[in-house]
Design an enzyme around this catalytic site. Structure first.
Site, PDB file in Angstrom:
ATOM      1  N   CYS A 105       0.868  -1.166   0.000  1.00 51.34           N
ATOM      2  CA  CYS A 105       0.000   0.000   0.000  1.00 51.34           C
ATOM      3  C   CYS A 105       0.909   1.221   0.000  1.00 51.34           C
ATOM      4  CB  CYS A 105      -0.929  -0.025   1.209  1.00 51.34           C
ATOM      5  SG  CYS A 105      -0.265  -0.867   2.655  1.00 51.34           S
ATOM      6  N   ARG A 144      -0.051   0.993  -7.281  1.00 48.67           N
ATOM      7  CA  ARG A 144       0.428  -0.061  -6.392  1.00 48.67           C
ATOM      8  C   ARG A 144      -0.680  -0.993  -5.935  1.00 48.67           C
ATOM      9  NH1 ARG A 144       5.537   1.446  -3.999  1.00 48.67           N
ATOM     10  NH2 ARG A 144       5.067   0.247  -2.146  1.00 48.67           N
ATOM     11  N   TRP A 190      -4.268  -1.599   1.170  1.00 48.13           N
ATOM     12  CA  TRP A 190      -4.625  -2.878   0.552  1.00 48.13           C
ATOM     13  C   TRP A 190      -4.881  -3.845   1.689  1.00 48.13           C
ATOM     14  CZ3 TRP A 190      -2.860  -7.950   0.317  1.00 48.13           C
ATOM     15  CH2 TRP A 190      -3.307  -8.715  -0.775  1.00 48.13           C
ATOM     16  N   ASN A 215       2.513   0.626   6.595  1.00 49.07           N
ATOM     17  CA  ASN A 215       2.636  -0.427   5.587  1.00 49.07           C
ATOM     18  C   ASN A 215       3.275  -1.634   6.248  1.00 49.07           C
ATOM     19  OD1 ASN A 215       1.646   1.246   3.623  1.00 49.07           O
ATOM     20  ND2 ASN A 215       3.569   1.467   2.502  1.00 49.07           N
ATOM     21  N   GLY A 216       2.861  -2.831   5.833  1.00 49.20           N
ATOM     22  CA  GLY A 216       3.449  -4.040   6.382  1.00 49.20           C
ATOM     23  C   GLY A 216       2.482  -4.774   7.284  1.00 49.20           C
ATOM     24  N   GLU A 272       4.406 -17.566 -17.703  1.00 51.76           N
ATOM     25  CA  GLU A 272       4.236 -16.119 -17.660  1.00 51.76           C
ATOM     26  C   GLU A 272       2.964 -15.687 -18.384  1.00 51.76           C
ATOM     27  OE1 GLU A 272       5.003 -12.007 -17.050  1.00 51.76           O
ATOM     28  OE2 GLU A 272       5.524 -13.856 -15.991  1.00 51.76           O
ATOM     29  N   LYS A 287      -0.168 -13.689 -16.683  1.00 50.88           N
ATOM     30  CA  LYS A 287      -0.701 -12.419 -17.182  1.00 50.88           C
ATOM     31  C   LYS A 287      -2.214 -12.507 -17.378  1.00 50.88           C
ATOM     32  CE  LYS A 287       2.836  -9.923 -17.151  1.00 50.88           C
ATOM     33  NZ  LYS A 287       3.144 -10.626 -15.901  1.00 50.88           N
ATOM     34  N   GLU A 336      -3.933 -12.525 -14.001  1.00 48.66           N
ATOM     35  CA  GLU A 336      -3.792 -11.270 -13.260  1.00 48.66           C
ATOM     36  C   GLU A 336      -4.797 -10.213 -13.693  1.00 48.66           C
ATOM     37  OE1 GLU A 336       0.739 -10.408 -11.909  1.00 48.66           O
ATOM     38  OE2 GLU A 336       0.406 -10.493 -14.063  1.00 48.66           O
ATOM     39  N   HIS A 374       0.338 -36.226 -19.034  1.00 52.55           N
ATOM     40  CA  HIS A 374       0.447 -36.507 -17.605  1.00 52.55           C
ATOM     41  C   HIS A 374      -0.586 -35.746 -16.783  1.00 52.55           C
ATOM     42  CE1 HIS A 374       4.197 -38.785 -18.128  1.00 52.55           C
ATOM     43  NE2 HIS A 374       4.492 -37.876 -19.046  1.00 52.55           N
ATOM     44  N   LYS A 424       1.539  -3.604  -6.957  1.00 57.45           N
ATOM     45  CA  LYS A 424       2.734  -3.579  -7.785  1.00 57.45           C
ATOM     46  C   LYS A 424       3.962  -4.057  -7.024  1.00 57.45           C
ATOM     47  CE  LYS A 424       5.130  -2.767 -11.437  1.00 57.45           C
ATOM     48  NZ  LYS A 424       4.986  -3.697 -12.572  1.00 57.45           N
TER      49      LYS A 424
END
Length: 612
Positions: free
Chosen positions: A2, A27, A74, A98-99, A485, A489, A492, A508, A607
């Site tokens: 955040c 962010r 957040w 934050n944290g 990747e 994407k 996300e 498999h 972010k």
């Protein structure tokens, strides 16, 4: 995960705080708030949702003051709500954080027994009450904060104000990034320097354990109660551009910036057909001695590391291991002497990667095992750069979109440069292969530009994904990480469930998922695995799967019923991963736009992941 902005000035600071929060929106957050001190009163406003909601409320209530703190949250502890939004207050003390305070439940019970009433579900509120309680023993805010910090367990950055000392702001950094913005007759704090660029380009980057007292004309930094100095650094104006320009979203802008970003990254190391003599020259002796590489990273950076593993072992014959930082840091791995521990991170503040780095440094020192550390990072002032022996910058410029794009391609370019450097020093790289790769690196930006010309065709194909709920991405060799990747994407930003698989694993398990409603994205460069990949495509088609193939223009793969093909310009097989990630980025972007999601700020994500 955040954002913090705070400051003290002679002028009204509210607009500066709000503008700072707007610049931190990328962010990720779910609520926002601000607290200012005005004529001995603590004035606070908090809103769920976007910063514009807070800005409107602040304007409506004419909130003004010369000292203030602001925050975008957040949610970690407690759902998004006004009560859980920061700043939190206790009496005339206000705190942004934050944290995560890991022992907050224990502290909360203690404070409740002392009569403190909690109005939120957050871990942060314990900090406000602890400071308030400490001020009953001392009339000085700095001393109060210094007395309670040892009781906090976890990672945190704090900004704290008190009405009785309206001329100072206290800040703390412990495991979560925090910078000081140095002005003239005014000073600021923020979790990201970008938030403060409208008011200053001069910064002090705080270290672990720093406690700061900010006044309008002074900055005091303390470690374990002792005053220390930290250097002031001026930020290069070249890294300050965070405008979308002509693009609808930052993500699309950053996708199209990749040719220039890769060009900048390789140019720092290459001189015509050779590596510059001064490129990583300080590491020459280290590179000659290392026996293996251990890559530690998270998310997209982890995928870049997976590609690098193939390169290290196939090009220069150096053993390379890759591990997710959040797993590596907790399994107490065996430390092997003469290992290069390589951390990869866009921000250089990724909590799990930093924690893994610090843990391995501590354990190696305790056991007297010689190791070396290195960072590949996009932020020259980050903790990871400061805490490693060597570093290699990815010159991507600011990346605002949460879904990483140009940071990934520049990480791959930087990793290939590192492979070339180590191979040259250890004399395990054939000169002819080195020349071929360098030539291909210089050619890479042109191929990226040609690949981006497929944007319109990829947009057309994206419409076929809009109603889908699941998707498979398949690749082989160095394109297995690109499949991972691509799936990441799509997940996300479009919220479609997607999985990346090594194509040889189809039988498999994943083949059971393939039916008429399952799109399967194939990455098909022209390499030694192409024929095997074609067999995998046949397996999918036989089960009714719809293929979306990104194929080399000379692969002899052509479109047919339920097989859509986008041809990619020919490129060296070693650098194909840099090129083939672009079409999957564009695919994910266009699908997300068509589905109406928030491309640059996808739900539940941030972010810079600065907490576990």
């Amino acid at each position: 995960m955040c954002g913090i902005v705070g400051g003290i000035a002679e002028r009204n600071i509210t607009e500066i705080l709000i503008e700072g929060l707007k610049r931190l929106e990328y962010r990720g957050y779910d609520s926002a708030g601000v607290a200012v001190i005005n004529q001995g009163q603590l004035l606070r406003e908090r809103q769920v949702g976007k910063v514009i909601n807070l800005a409107d409320a602040v304007a409506a209530h004419h909130l003004q003051g010369n000292l203030g703190i602001a925050h975008t949250r957040w949610a970690t502890h407690g759902k998004p709500s006004e009560q859980n939004a920061h700043p939190h207050a206790s009496g005339n003390v206000a705190v942004v954080h934050n944290g995560i305070i890991e022992n907050y439940q224990e502290l909360k019970q203690e404070l409740q027994q002392l009569g403190y009433v909690f109005s939120s579900q957050t871990d942060t509120e314990v900090v406000a009450h602890l400071v308030n309680h400490a001020l009953k023993q001392t009339p000085d805010l700095l001393q109060a904060v210094q007395s309670i910090v040892p009781r906090l367990k976890g990672a945190y950055a704090l900004g704290i104000v008190w009405t009785e000392q309206p001329d100072e702001l206290i800040a703390v950094r412990e495991g979560s990034p925090l910078v000081i913005g140095v002005g003239i007759g005014e000073n600021f704090i923020s979790s990201d320097q970008l938030a403060l660029l409208p008011v200053t380009n001069r910064f002090i980057y705080l270290e672990e354990g720093d406690i700061v007292r900010l006044k309008r004309n002074s900055i005091e930094i303390f470690v374990n109660g002792q005053a220390i100095d930290r250097p002031v650094k001026e930020l290069d104006a070249a890294v300050t551009n965070s405008s979308k320009g002509e693009y609808k979203h930052f993500m699309l802008k950053e996708i199209f910036e990749q040719p220039d970003a890769v060009q900048q990254t390789i140019a720092q190391a290459l001189d015509a057909d050779t590596l510059k003599p001064d490129f990583l020259a300080k590491a020459n002796q280290t590179f000659a001695a290392i026996q293996q590489i251990q890559i530690i990273a998270c998310g997209t950076s982890y995928h870049a590391g997976m590609v690098a593993k193939y390169w290290c072992e196939q090009i220069i014959g150096l053993p390379c291991h890759v591990e997710i930082a959040s797993e590596y840091r907790y399994r107490h791995p065996v430390i092997v002497a003469n290992t290069l521990f390589l951390c990869i991170s866009q921000s250089g503040e990724t909590a799990d990667s930093l924690a893994a780095l610090r843990d391995i440094q501590r354990r190696a020192k305790q056991k007297h095992i010689p190791i070396h550390t290195m960072a590949i990072c996009n932020v020259s002032t980050s903790s990871m750069i400061r805490e490693t022996d060597f570093h290699l910058l990815t010159l991507a410029g600011p990346e605002i979109g949460v879904a990483s794009t140009k940071a990934f391609t520049t990480q791959l370019a930087a990793l290939m440069l590192l492979v070339l450097k180590i191979g040259e020093i250890k004399q395990t790289l054939a000169e002819s292969l080195k020349q071929d790769i360098i030539k291909a690196l210089w050619h890479c930006p042109k191929v990226l530009n040609e690949t981006l010309k497929n944007d319109t065709e990829i947009l057309r194909l994206s419409s076929l994904f809009v109603e889908k709920q699941h998707c498979l991405f398949l690749g082989r060799g160095t394109h297995f990480p690109i499949a991972l990747e691509g799936a990441l994407k799509l997940k996300e930003i479009s919220y479609i469930h997607a999985e990346g698989y090594a194509a040889g694993e189809l039988k498999h398990g994943p083949l059971a998922l393939v039916d008429n409603d399952m799109p399967v994205v194939i990455l098909a460069p022209k390499d030694e695995m192409l024929d095997k990949l074609k067999s995998n495509m046949e397996e999918v088609q036989t089960r009714g799967g719809e293929l979306f193939v990104f194929a080399d223009e000379h692969s002899d793969i052509h479109a047919q019923d339920r097989k859509h093909v986008v041809h990619i310009p020919q490129v060296s097989e070693w650098l194909a991963p840099i090129i083939y990630c672009v079409p999957v980025q564009l695919l994910s972007y266009h699908v997300a736009v068509l589905r109406g999601t928030d491309v640059d700020q996808p739900r539940n994500l941030a972010k810079s992941v600065t907490v576990e």
